[in-house]
Design an enzyme around this catalytic site. Structure first.
Site, PDB file in Angstrom:
ATOM      1  N   GLU A  40      36.589  35.619  38.535  1.00  0.00           N
ATOM      2  CA  GLU A  40      36.280  36.401  39.735  1.00  0.00           C
ATOM      3  C   GLU A  40      35.072  35.784  40.408  1.00  0.00           C
ATOM      4  O   GLU A  40      34.149  35.304  39.731  1.00  0.00           O
ATOM      5  CB  GLU A  40      35.970  37.860  39.359  1.00  0.00           C
ATOM      6  CG  GLU A  40      35.426  38.641  40.551  1.00  0.00           C
ATOM      7  CD  GLU A  40      35.581  40.143  40.420  1.00  0.00           C
ATOM      8  OE1 GLU A  40      35.437  40.644  39.302  1.00  0.00           O
ATOM      9  OE2 GLU A  40      35.836  40.797  41.455  1.00  0.00           O
ATOM     10  N   CYS A  44      37.305  43.461  41.335  1.00  0.00           N
ATOM     11  CA  CYS A  44      37.066  44.302  42.511  1.00  0.00           C
ATOM     12  C   CYS A  44      37.223  43.521  43.812  1.00  0.00           C
ATOM     13  O   CYS A  44      37.500  44.131  44.850  1.00  0.00           O
ATOM     14  CB  CYS A  44      35.681  44.921  42.450  1.00  0.00           C
ATOM     15  SG  CYS A  44      35.493  46.114  41.124  1.00  0.00           S
ATOM     16  N   ASN A  72      43.946  46.357  40.860  1.00  0.00           N
ATOM     17  CA  ASN A  72      42.952  46.041  39.817  1.00  0.00           C
ATOM     18  C   ASN A  72      42.636  47.305  39.042  1.00  0.00           C
ATOM     19  O   ASN A  72      43.491  47.785  38.312  1.00  0.00           O
ATOM     20  CB  ASN A  72      41.710  45.403  40.454  1.00  0.00           C
ATOM     21  CG  ASN A  72      40.602  45.168  39.426  1.00  0.00           C
ATOM     22  OD1 ASN A  72      40.885  44.706  38.331  1.00  0.00           O
ATOM     23  ND2 ASN A  72      39.375  45.483  39.756  1.00  0.00           N
ATOM     24  N   GLU A  73      41.452  47.874  39.219  1.00  0.00           N
ATOM     25  CA  GLU A  73      41.106  49.081  38.463  1.00  0.00           C
ATOM     26  C   GLU A  73      41.388  50.295  39.330  1.00  0.00           C
ATOM     27  O   GLU A  73      40.475  50.982  39.759  1.00  0.00           O
ATOM     28  CB  GLU A  73      39.622  49.057  38.104  1.00  0.00           C
ATOM     29  CG  GLU A  73      39.285  48.145  36.967  1.00  0.00           C
ATOM     30  CD  GLU A  73      37.790  48.086  36.708  1.00  0.00           C
ATOM     31  OE1 GLU A  73      36.998  48.563  37.532  1.00  0.00           O
ATOM     32  OE2 GLU A  73      37.416  47.538  35.659  1.00  0.00           O
TER      33      GLU A  73
HETATM   34  O1  AHR Z   1      34.109  41.941  35.901  1.00  0.00           O
HETATM   35  C1  AHR Z   1      33.356  42.606  36.855  1.00  0.00           C
HETATM   36  C2  AHR Z   1      34.069  43.817  37.430  1.00  0.00           C
HETATM   37  O2  AHR Z   1      34.277  44.767  36.444  1.00  0.00           O
HETATM   38  C3  AHR Z   1      35.456  43.575  37.960  1.00  0.00           C
HETATM   39  O3  AHR Z   1      35.449  43.127  39.254  1.00  0.00           O
HETATM   40  C4  AHR Z   1      36.101  44.912  37.888  1.00  0.00           C
HETATM   41  O4  AHR Z   1      37.472  44.837  37.714  1.00  0.00           O
HETATM   42  C5  AHR Z   1      35.356  45.613  36.779  1.00  0.00           C
HETATM   43  O5  AHR Z   1      34.871  46.826  37.197  1.00  0.00           O
END
Ligand code: AHR
Length: 668
Positions: A46, A240, A377-378
Site C-alpha cells: 500500500e 484504505c 477493503n475493510e
Molecule cells: O495497513 C494500513 C491500513 O490498515 C490499511 O490501509 C487498512 O486496510 C488497515 O486499516
C-alpha cells in the site's frame, strides 16, 4: 514458620525449574497431509509511509508534472518562471515557462528537492528526461545539474548534463547524468536558456539501474527485498487508499495505466495522517500503476491480487451512514465495469479488447494470468454485502474462474466480523480477508486475550469450518503493547502465531503481513516490514519471520502434536509453539518450533516413520534483547543463522533456547 515455608517453596520451584519437563513433539512423517497453497505467504503493498512515490517507485523528482494543488510544491524557482496550463498532456495540463530575465546574473531556473532529497550514488548513471519546446521556435539549451546544496563553490555540483531543445512542438529529451560522489540529499536543477524562452513539462530522473532495468522502474534494492521473500501472492494497491478519503480520491486503476505523463495525480488517503506534518505533500503520481504492479508480481513470482473499490469510501473517515461517501446500488455499474475491464486488462485478448490492447501496447502482449480479485477493503455494515452482490453476480457470470475475495471488516472479531463472515458465505465469496493489528497477548492467545477478543492466537483457525470460503489473512502484525516498532519480540509473536496458519493451511489460503514499506523520514504507521532512507534499507525482524516461513513453507502439512494436542501455547506447553511440513521437492521434513518463554525447553523430537541418522539444517532466529531491532546503521543486527547437524530418528533430543525461533530441515 511462614517464612520457612516460602523459602522451601522457592527451593522446590527452583529444583523443578532445573529438572524442567522434557516435551515430546510428535511428527507423523509417513502420513502426508493436505497441500500447502503456493499463495500461502505473500506481500501486501500500500502507498502508505511513502511506499510508492519516494519509495519503491524509482522516480526521484517530486511533483514532476507540476500538478500538486500548489503547482510549484517541491520546487524552488528563480528568475522568470511562470506556470501555464495548456500543456501536451490532457490529464496533467500544467507546465512551466522559463523566460530569460534580461539580466546577466539573474538566472532563470527551477530546482527540485525530491522526496526528502534525492539519493544518488557516485559513478552510477541516472536518466534525466523532460518534455520541452521552444514556443517562439528555434533552439534552446537546458543545463541540468545534480547538486549538493550543503556544499559551497564548484564542489556543489555532483554531476551535470544538458539537452538541446528545438522547435515549437513538444518532444521528449533525455540525457544521462553520472554523479561523481554518493549523496542522499541531492537536488535537481534545471537552468533555462539565457536568451530563449523554453517550456518544460514532466521533469524526471530515474536510476538507470532499476529492478530488471525497466525505464519506469522500481528502486532495485527495495524490489530485491520483495523478490527475496519469494511471495506467493501480491495484494495491491492498498488498503484504505483503494477506498479513498472520499469517492473522488479512491484508487482508479484506469488512471494508473498508459503513458506515465498522462496519468493524473491523485491525493493519497494517508496525506492527512502525519503527526509531524500538517501541510503534507503526499500524492500518488500513479507512475507505479496497475501495469507495473502486474509486471512486478510476475517478476517476483507472486499471484497478483488487485483490490478494487466497492463504491464505499473509507468508512474510518466517513462513517457508514454518509450518503455522499457511498454509491447507491443502482449507480454502481461504472464501478463494476472497472472490475470487468480490469480482468480484461490482465487476461484479455489484445485483438478483441481495448484494455487488453493497452496492456500489449505497454509491452506485455501475453496475459498476466490474473486469478483473484479483492472487492472492497475493510468495509462494514449491511451496505457492504448490498454493494458487493452485483459485483459478484457480474464477475461470476463473465469470469467464473476468477476467485473473489470479500472482507470481514477491520477487526479480528466483534459485531461486524460476526455479521460479515456469514454474509460472505451466503454470497459465495471464495476467500474472506481478515485484518488484525493486535498486541502480544492476542498473538499468543493468552487466556486474558481470549477473554477479551475471543478467538485469537495460534489455534484461531483450528475451529474454522473446512467448507466454504477460505481465509486470507490480508493484513496483520503484532503491535507491541506500548512498543509499536519492529522489535524482535513482536516478530517472535508473529512466528508463534504463524505455526497456526501453517497447521491450518487447508483453510488459510494466503497471509500477508502489513504494511510492507516505510521511509524513515516519512512514515505515519509502524511496525512495517522494510525500512529505508534515500540510499539505504533494512529488513525488519518481522521481514525475516515472513521470509523464514515463505522459504520453508514445504508442499504438504504434517501432523504435529505435543501430548496429543496442537502446540499452540496451551498452559502446559511452557510457551512452545510448533508446526511441521513436508517438502516433496527437496524431500525434507521441516519442523518449526518457537519458544516464546524465558526458559530453554528440552524437547524430544519424535519423527514417526523415519529411522537412522539424517543430515539436517538448523535455522535459528534469536536476539538476547527483546526490544532490539535492525536499523539503517545496523541492518543485520538480528538475522537468521544456519548451521548443520545430524538428527537421529525416530527420536532426537533437542534444546530450544528461550525466546527463539528454530527451524529444523531434516533430509528424509
Ligand atoms: O495497513 C494500513 C491500513 O490498515 C490499511 O490501509 C487498512 O486496510 C488497515 O486499516
Amino acid at each position: 514458620m511462614k517464612k520457612k515455608w516460602n523459602f522451601l517453596g522457592a527451593m522446590l520451584a527452583m529444583a523443578a525449574g532445573m529438572t524442567a519437563q522434557t516435551h515430546s513433539l510428535d511428527v507423523n512423517t509417513s502420513k502426508v497431509g493436505g497441500a500447502i497453497p503456493k499463495t500461502m505467504y505473500g506481500i501486501f503493498f500500500e502507498d502508505i509511509n511513502y511506499a510508492a512515490d519516494g519509495g519503491l517507485y524509482g522516480e526521484l523528482v517530486k511533483n514532476r508534472s507540476f500538478e500538486f494543488p500548489n503547482h510549484l510544491a517541491g520546487w524552488d524557482i528563480s528568475g522568470k518562471v511562470s506556470l501555464k496550463d495548456d500543456g501536451p498532456f490532457k490529464k496533467n495540463p500544467h507546465y512551466v515557462r522559463l523566460s530569460p530575465s534580461g539580466h546577466n546574473d539573474k538566472h532563470t531556473m527551477i530546482e527540485n528537492h525530491g522526496f526528502f532529497g534525492m539519493g544518488v550514488k557516485g559513478g552510477e548513471e541516472y536518466r534525466f528526461s523532460v518534455w520541452a519546446r521552444v514556443p517562439d521556435g528555434g533552439t534552446a539549451k537546458l543545463w541540468i545539474d545534480l547538486v549538493d546544496n550543503a556544499t559551497m563553490g564548484d564542489d556543489q555540483k555532483l554531476g551535470n548534463t544538458g539537452v538541446e531543445v528545438s522547435g515549437k512542438e513538444w518532444k521528449k529529451y533525455t540525457a544521462i547524468i553520472k554523479p561523481k560522489t554518493t549523496f542522499a540529499k541531492a537536488h535537481l536543477r534545471v537552468w533555462g536558456d539565457a536568451k530563449v524562452t523554453t517550456d518544460v513539462e514532466h521533469v524526471s530522473l530515474f536510476p538507470v539501474d532499476t529492478y530488471k532495468g525497466h525505464e519506469n522502474g522500481m528502486r532495485k534494492d527495495l524490489a530485491e527485498s520483495l523478490e527475496q521473500l519469494h511471495p506467493g501472492v501480491f495484494r495491491f494497491p492498498g488498503g484504505c487508499i483503494v477506498e479513498g478519503t472520499d469517492l473522488a480520491t479512491r484508487y482508479q486503476w484506469k488512471n494508473s495505466v498508459g503513458p506515465v505523463e498522462n496519468r493524473p495525480l491523485n491525493e493519497n488517503r494517508w496525506h492527512y495522517t502525519f503527526t509531524h506534518r500538517y501541510f503534507p505533500d503526499y500524492f500518488q503520481s500513479y507512475g507505479l500503476g496497475f501495469f507495473e504492479y502486474f509486471q512486478l508480481s510476475e517478476e517476483i513470482g507472486a499471484e497478483p491480487l488487485p483490490v478494487v473499490s466497492v463504491g464505499l469510501s473509507c468508512e474510518f473517515q466517513n462513517g457508514s451512514n454518509r450518503s455522499d461517501a457511498h454509491v447507491p446500488v443502482d449507480q454502481l455499474q461504472p464501478y463494476i465495469d472497472d472490475v470487468l475491464d480490469l480482468i480484461e486488462f490482465a487476461n484479455g485478448d489484445p485483438a478483441t479488447n481495448q484494455w487488453a490492447k493497452l496492456r500489449a501496447d505497454m509491452g506485455h502482449p501475453a496475459p498476466f494470468n490474473l486469478k483473484y480479485v479483492g472487492i472492497g477493503n475493510e468495509q462494514w455494515g449491511a451496505i457492504y454485502p448490498e454493494n458487493l452482490k452485483p459485483f459478484v453476480e457480474q464477475v461470476r457470470k463473465k469470469y467464473p474462474n476468477i476467485k473473489i475475495v470479500g472482507t470481514s471488516g477491520p477487526d479480528s472479531e466483534g459485531k461486524e466480523f460476526e455479521y460479515l463472515w456469514p454474509e460472505m458465505r451466503k454470497m459465495g465469496a471464495d476467500l474472506v480477508d481478515e485484518h488484525y493489528y493486535r498486541n502480544e497477548a492476542w498473538f499468543l492467545g493468552t487466556p486474558e486475550a481470549k477473554q477479551r477478543w475471543g478467538n485469537c492466537g495460534a489455534n484461531r483457525y483450528d475451529s474454522y469450518p473446512r467448507k466454504g470460503p477460505k481465509v486470507f489473512a490480508g493484513e496483520y502484525a503484532c503491535h507491541g503493547a506500548g512498543k509499536k516498532w519492529n522489535h524482535f519480540n513482536a516478530a517472535l509473536m508473529e512466528a508463534a502465531f504463524m505455526t497456526g496458519l501453517e497447521r491450518n493451511a487447508d483453510v488459510v489460503e494466503m497471509a500477508t503481513y502489513a504494511p510492507l514499506f516505510a521511509h524513515v523520514e516519512g512514515w505515519q504507521w509502524r511496525p512495517d516490514a522494510i525500512w529505508y532512507d534515500n540510499l539505504r534499507k533494512f529488513n525488519s525482524c518481522a521481514y525475516y519471520v515472513q521470509q523464514l516461513y515463505s522459504l520453508n513453507k514445504g508442499t504438504n502439512m504434517l501432523s504435529l502434536t505435543m501430548n496429543g494436542k496442537p502446540v499452540a501455547g496451551n498452559p502446559d506447553q511452557d510457551g512452545l509453539f510448533a508446526s511441521a511440513v513436508l517438502d516433496k521437492g527437496t524431500n525434507e521434513v521441516i519442523v518449526k518450533v518457537v519458544n516464546t518463554g524465558d526458559q530453554p525447553q528440552e524437547v524430544t523430537l519424535n519423527l514417526k516413520g523415519m529411522k537412522g541418522s539424517h543430515e539436517a539444517q538448523l535455522i535459528s532466529f534469536h536476539s538476547d534483547n527483546l526490544t532490539a531491532e535492525n536499523t539503517l546503521d545496523e541492518p543485520e543486527k538480528i538475522v537468521p543463522k544456519t548451521s548443520t547437524l545430524t538428527v537421529n530418528a525416530p527420536q532426537q533430543s533437542v534444546s530450544i533456547p528461550a525466546r527463539t525461533f528454530y527451524i529444523y530441515k531434516i533430509k528424509k
